[in-house]
Motif scaffolding. Structure first.
Motif, short mmCIF file in Angstrom:
data_model
loop_
_atom_site.label_atom_id
_atom_site.label_comp_id
_atom_site.label_asym_id
_atom_site.label_seq_id
_atom_site.Cartn_x
_atom_site.Cartn_y
_atom_site.Cartn_z
N GLN A 74 0.91 -1.25 -0.08
CA GLN A 74 0.04 0.08 -0.01
C GLN A 74 1.13 1.18 0.00
O GLN A 74 1.77 1.53 -0.98
CB GLN A 74 -1.12 -0.02 1.36
CG GLN A 74 -1.90 -1.30 1.12
CD GLN A 74 -2.74 -1.26 2.40
OE1 GLN A 74 -2.70 -0.55 3.34
NE2 GLN A 74 -3.68 -2.29 2.15
N ASN A 75 0.93 2.04 1.26
CA ASN A 75 1.74 3.18 1.18
C ASN A 75 2.88 3.20 1.83
O ASN A 75 3.37 4.15 2.45
CB ASN A 75 0.68 4.32 1.99
CG ASN A 75 -0.35 4.75 0.99
OD1 ASN A 75 -0.39 4.80 -0.05
ND2 ASN A 75 -1.58 5.08 1.67
N GLY A 76 3.59 2.02 2.02
CA GLY A 76 4.87 1.84 2.69
C GLY A 76 5.46 0.46 2.12
O GLY A 76 5.15 -0.12 1.02
N VAL A 77 6.73 0.14 2.65
CA VAL A 77 7.50 -0.95 2.39
C VAL A 77 7.50 -1.86 3.52
O VAL A 77 8.08 -1.43 4.72
CB VAL A 77 9.01 -0.36 1.74
CG1 VAL A 77 9.59 -1.98 1.54
CG2 VAL A 77 8.83 0.35 0.62
N HIS A 78 7.23 -2.91 3.27
CA HIS A 78 7.12 -3.96 4.30
C HIS A 78 8.54 -4.80 4.68
O HIS A 78 8.79 -5.38 3.58
CB HIS A 78 5.89 -4.88 4.32
CG HIS A 78 5.66 -5.71 5.42
ND1 HIS A 78 5.00 -5.12 6.72
CD2 HIS A 78 5.56 -7.17 5.80
CE1 HIS A 78 4.90 -6.03 7.59
NE2 HIS A 78 5.34 -7.41 7.26
N PHE A 79 8.93 -4.91 5.73
CA PHE A 79 10.17 -5.84 6.08
C PHE A 79 9.80 -6.74 6.93
O PHE A 79 9.24 -6.46 7.98
CB PHE A 79 11.19 -4.75 6.58
CG PHE A 79 11.80 -3.49 5.75
CD1 PHE A 79 10.89 -2.49 5.38
CD2 PHE A 79 12.77 -3.68 4.80
CE1 PHE A 79 11.33 -1.49 4.77
CE2 PHE A 79 13.33 -2.66 4.07
CZ PHE A 79 12.63 -1.67 3.97
N LYS A 80 10.22 -7.98 6.91
CA LYS A 80 10.21 -9.13 7.61
C LYS A 80 11.35 -9.96 7.68
O LYS A 80 12.04 -10.34 6.73
CB LYS A 80 8.95 -9.92 7.06
CG LYS A 80 8.66 -11.08 8.10
CD LYS A 80 7.33 -11.63 7.55
CE LYS A 80 7.57 -12.09 6.24
NZ LYS A 80 5.70 -12.54 5.88
N VAL A 81 11.79 -10.30 8.96
CA VAL A 81 12.79 -11.19 9.25
C VAL A 81 12.16 -12.43 10.06
O VAL A 81 11.78 -12.21 11.18
CB VAL A 81 14.09 -10.67 9.96
CG1 VAL A 81 14.90 -11.74 10.35
CG2 VAL A 81 14.57 -9.58 9.05
N LYS A 82 12.40 -13.91 9.44
CA LYS A 82 11.73 -14.79 10.25
C LYS A 82 12.79 -15.90 10.23
O LYS A 82 13.79 -15.98 9.38
CB LYS A 82 10.46 -15.21 9.75
CG LYS A 82 10.63 -15.80 8.29
CD LYS A 82 9.21 -15.94 7.50
CE LYS A 82 8.52 -17.14 8.12
NZ LYS A 82 7.30 -17.50 7.58
N GLY A 117 9.39 -21.11 15.47
CA GLY A 117 10.07 -19.77 15.08
C GLY A 117 9.61 -18.58 15.48
O GLY A 117 8.72 -18.30 16.18
N THR A 118 10.35 -17.37 15.06
CA THR A 118 10.02 -16.16 15.38
C THR A 118 9.92 -15.35 14.07
O THR A 118 10.78 -15.46 12.99
CB THR A 118 10.91 -15.49 16.41
OG1 THR A 118 11.03 -16.33 17.46
CG2 THR A 118 10.67 -14.21 16.62
N GLU A 119 8.89 -14.27 14.02
CA GLU A 119 9.01 -13.27 12.75
C GLU A 119 8.88 -12.06 13.41
O GLU A 119 7.94 -11.40 14.24
CB GLU A 119 7.49 -13.63 12.02
CG GLU A 119 7.54 -12.68 10.98
CD GLU A 119 6.14 -13.01 10.13
OE1 GLU A 119 5.16 -12.26 10.07
OE2 GLU A 119 6.00 -13.99 9.77
N VAL A 120 9.80 -11.15 12.98
CA VAL A 120 9.97 -9.76 13.10
C VAL A 120 9.72 -8.98 11.89
O VAL A 120 10.18 -9.12 11.02
CB VAL A 120 11.32 -9.15 13.86
CG1 VAL A 120 11.15 -7.87 14.44
CG2 VAL A 120 11.55 -10.24 15.14
N SER A 121 8.74 -8.06 11.96
CA SER A 121 8.44 -7.21 10.99
C SER A 121 8.06 -5.63 11.44
O SER A 121 7.80 -5.36 12.48
CB SER A 121 7.32 -7.73 10.23
OG SER A 121 5.96 -7.76 10.95
N PHE A 122 8.23 -4.87 10.26
CA PHE A 122 7.76 -3.42 10.50
C PHE A 122 7.46 -3.03 9.04
O PHE A 122 7.98 -3.35 7.99
CB PHE A 122 9.06 -2.78 11.12
CG PHE A 122 10.32 -2.74 10.44
CD1 PHE A 122 11.04 -3.68 10.74
CD2 PHE A 122 10.70 -1.68 9.75
CE1 PHE A 122 12.40 -3.86 9.91
CE2 PHE A 122 11.80 -1.78 8.88
CZ PHE A 122 12.71 -2.91 9.12
N THR A 123 7.04 -1.63 9.01
CA THR A 123 6.69 -1.37 7.67
C THR A 123 6.88 0.24 7.66
O THR A 123 6.63 1.11 8.78
CB THR A 123 5.01 -1.13 7.55
OG1 THR A 123 4.66 -2.67 7.26
CG2 THR A 123 4.62 -0.68 6.25
#
Length: 588
Positions: free
Chosen positions: A503-511, A566-572
């Protein structure tokens, strides 16, 4: 047969001597090490073809039972044949250079042999091409399996290749049997013996060179390890004195000097009575190095330009020390004999200068970081883990004895890692591609320490490589996963990095597929510092604080985890920053 054998031994001696002389040319040894690319292959074809052509011209002409001892053949009569060492050159080229080189040399050698004429011209030409194909393919198989062809195997292979040539003569040439009876045994003996000697010589010289490089690299790393604590203090008299003593001890030079842009800061060794720190200005040679930023050599006392009449120093190499692209000082290695200034010392000095420049940048970055008001930002942006550095240096040092090329590549990755640390400490936002280089450098060093333990996959949209984000964010998330997510016995340790437009951003995810986080601690991670046996959660907390400080409360870390799942860390990161400033850099 005995006379023919002795005469052929003389011929193979000539080829071995030519090979010995060629191996002492640095560029040729570089070609043998490189062995990739069409340009290198064509150069090797030209070199080894000249060996086979010389073998053809120095061949021994035989007409019936008569041996004609001509020093240089201009041509062969239609009723004669020649015995030579052509197969030896084709075989060595194929084993060392692979299919392209082997076929190329075999084809040229065969055409040249056919042009000389004689009863065996056609059979020798065909056998030459076949020898190039066979030995080139065998060389390819050995390279693919990362194995080294032994001289004993080369000698045995030479017997088969000459025997193949004899079969060609037997089936294609009239009176082939009578020719074989005359030349077969001498050619088999001499070509196999020559192949054994030539390949042994090549491998011996290449091993010596690799051993010398390994020792040199190990010495540079050892000096770097010893000098790191002092160079982190910057260019001061105290730190430079300690550094100069370390270099003097480990390099064996006659004197070592360190300067800033105006004066000598430290001098150890010969000339200490008049090359006085703080009291002696830098020489004209040092001024020139500071001006142009290049390494310079002096091979006479006049070029050194020392004003003291009794100075024993007769040669020097002066290397610039740089920080953030500016030359801030020099490192000088002195010798009392100009002949002692060899290329080995030059390469050593150049390697030291690069390491020292990086250390100075580290020291400067560390000093600047202390001036930052926000201690948490400072810890995140300018932290350089000394344990990580020492572990990396120890890993590279160990590889110097087993895999020099891999050690060299890891040194480059170590340089990239620290350069990214330095650049990140001075920048608020960096391109995603730069952050990924930082991640890749870190992973290369960790995977070298723990081979086959970690697997990292990236899933990134191509158009997002230039998007801007805060430095260290992805690198620290990946590092956090590698350090805390996996148990020691977990067979597959997988980390995935996802970056995609949303949408109006860029999504980052490390899992990761690690052991997960306990529910009681999961709620606090990223929001506060959490004490535990494995760490404090400071990295996640600092990342979260930075994201919110730069982009607002909407850009917080989202952490999802399940025990053994497992673990998932995300931010936008929003496309539009606060105050309407865009972070999107895709179109530029």
């Amino acid at each position: 047969m005995g006379d023919l054998l002795l005469m052929m031994i003389e011929r193979v001696g000539l080829i071995v001597i030519l090979g010995f002389l060629l191996l002492h040319i640095k560029q040729f040894r570089w070609l043998l090490h490189k062995q990739n690319g069409y340009k290198v292959s064509f150069i090797l074809i030209g070199i080894f073809s000249s060996f086979t052509i010389v073998s053809n011209y120095t061949g021994i002409e035989i007409s019936g039972n008569t041996i004609m001892n001509n020093n240089w053949l201009q041509g062969v009569s239609s009723s004669s044949t020649i015995a030579n060492t052509r197969i030896m050159g084709i075989e060595i080229s194929g084993l060392l250079g692979g299919p392209l080189v082997g076929v190329g040399v075999g084809f040229i050698a065969g055409i040249h042999r056919f042009a000389l004429g004689g009863t065996t011209a056609l059979s020798c030409a065909i056998s030459s091409i076949l020898a190039g194909v066979v030995t080139g393919y065998i060389g390819y198989l050995y390279q693919k399996r990362n194995r080294v062809v032994t001289p004993k195997f080369s000698a045995m292979l030479s017997i088969y290749m000459v025997s193949l040539e004899m079969l060609m003569i037997l089936f294609i040439t009239d009176n082939g049997w009578s020719i074989i009876k005359t030349i077969a045994i001498p050619m088999i003996i001499v070509n196999s013996f020559g192949s054994f000697i030539l390949l042994s010589m090549i491998q011996s010289i290449l091993r010596q060179e690799e051993h010398a490089k390994a020792i040199q690299t190990h010495k540079v790393l050892l000096i770097a390890d010893k000098t790191l604590p002092y160079f982190r203090q910057g260019l001061t008299e105290e730190s430079c004195t300690q550094v100069a003593q370390i270099i003097y001890h480990f390099t064996g030079t006659d004197a070592v000097s360190l300067t800033d842009r105006e004066k000598i800061l430290a001098h150890v060794g010969l000339g200490s009575d008049h090359h006085l720190p703080s009291h002696s200005l830098i020489t004209e040679l040092s001024k020139e190095v500071l001006k142009v930023g290049n390494i310079m050599k002096a091979k006479s006392r006049g070029e050194i330009n020392c004003k003291h009449e009794d100075c024993l120093l007769q040669a020097a190499i002066v290397i610039p020390l740089t920080s953030r692209g500016k030359t801030i000082g020099t490192l000088k290695l002195y010798f009392k004999d100009s002949n002692s200034l060899s290329p080995v010392e030059e390469e050593l000095a150049e390697g030291l200068a690069k390491i020292f420049s990086t250390q100075l940048e580290l020291g400067e970055a560390e000093l600047q970081s202390k001036l930052l008001q926000d201690a948490e930002i400072k810890a995140l942006q300018a932290q350089i883990n000394p344990h990580f550095l020492f572990n990396a240096i120890n890993t590279v040092s160990a590889l110097c004895r087993t895999n020099v090329e891999k050690a060299r590549k890891l040194l480059l990755q170590l340089s990239v890692y620290f350069r990214c640390n330095l650049q990140g400490a001075r920048q608020l936002l960096i391109p995603l591609e730069q952050e990924l280089n930082h991640v890749h450098a870190y992973l290369s060093l960790e995977q070298a320490r723990f081979p086959n333990k970690y697997e990292v996959k990236t899933h990134i949209q191509d158009e997002l490589h230039t998007i801007l984000l805060p430095p260290f964010v992805l690198q620290l998330l990946v590092e956090n996963a590698l350090c805390h997510a996996f148990s020691k016995k977990q067979p597959i340790c997988l980390v995935e990095i996802h970056v995609y437009a949303k949408q109006n951003g860029v999504h980052f995810k490390v899992k990761d597929n690690g052991r997960g986080i306990e529910p009681g601690k999961l709620e606090q991670l990223g929001k506060a510092i959490v004490s535990s046996k494995k760490g404090t959660g400071t990295a996640l907390y600092n990342i979260n604080e930075r994201l919110m400080g730069l982009f607002g409360d909407g850009t917080t870390l989202h952490i999802a985890s399940q025990l053994e799942g497992g673990t998932e860390v995300s931010f936008t990161i929003p496309t539009e920053r606060k105050e309407g400033r865009t972070i999107e850099n895709i179109s530029s």
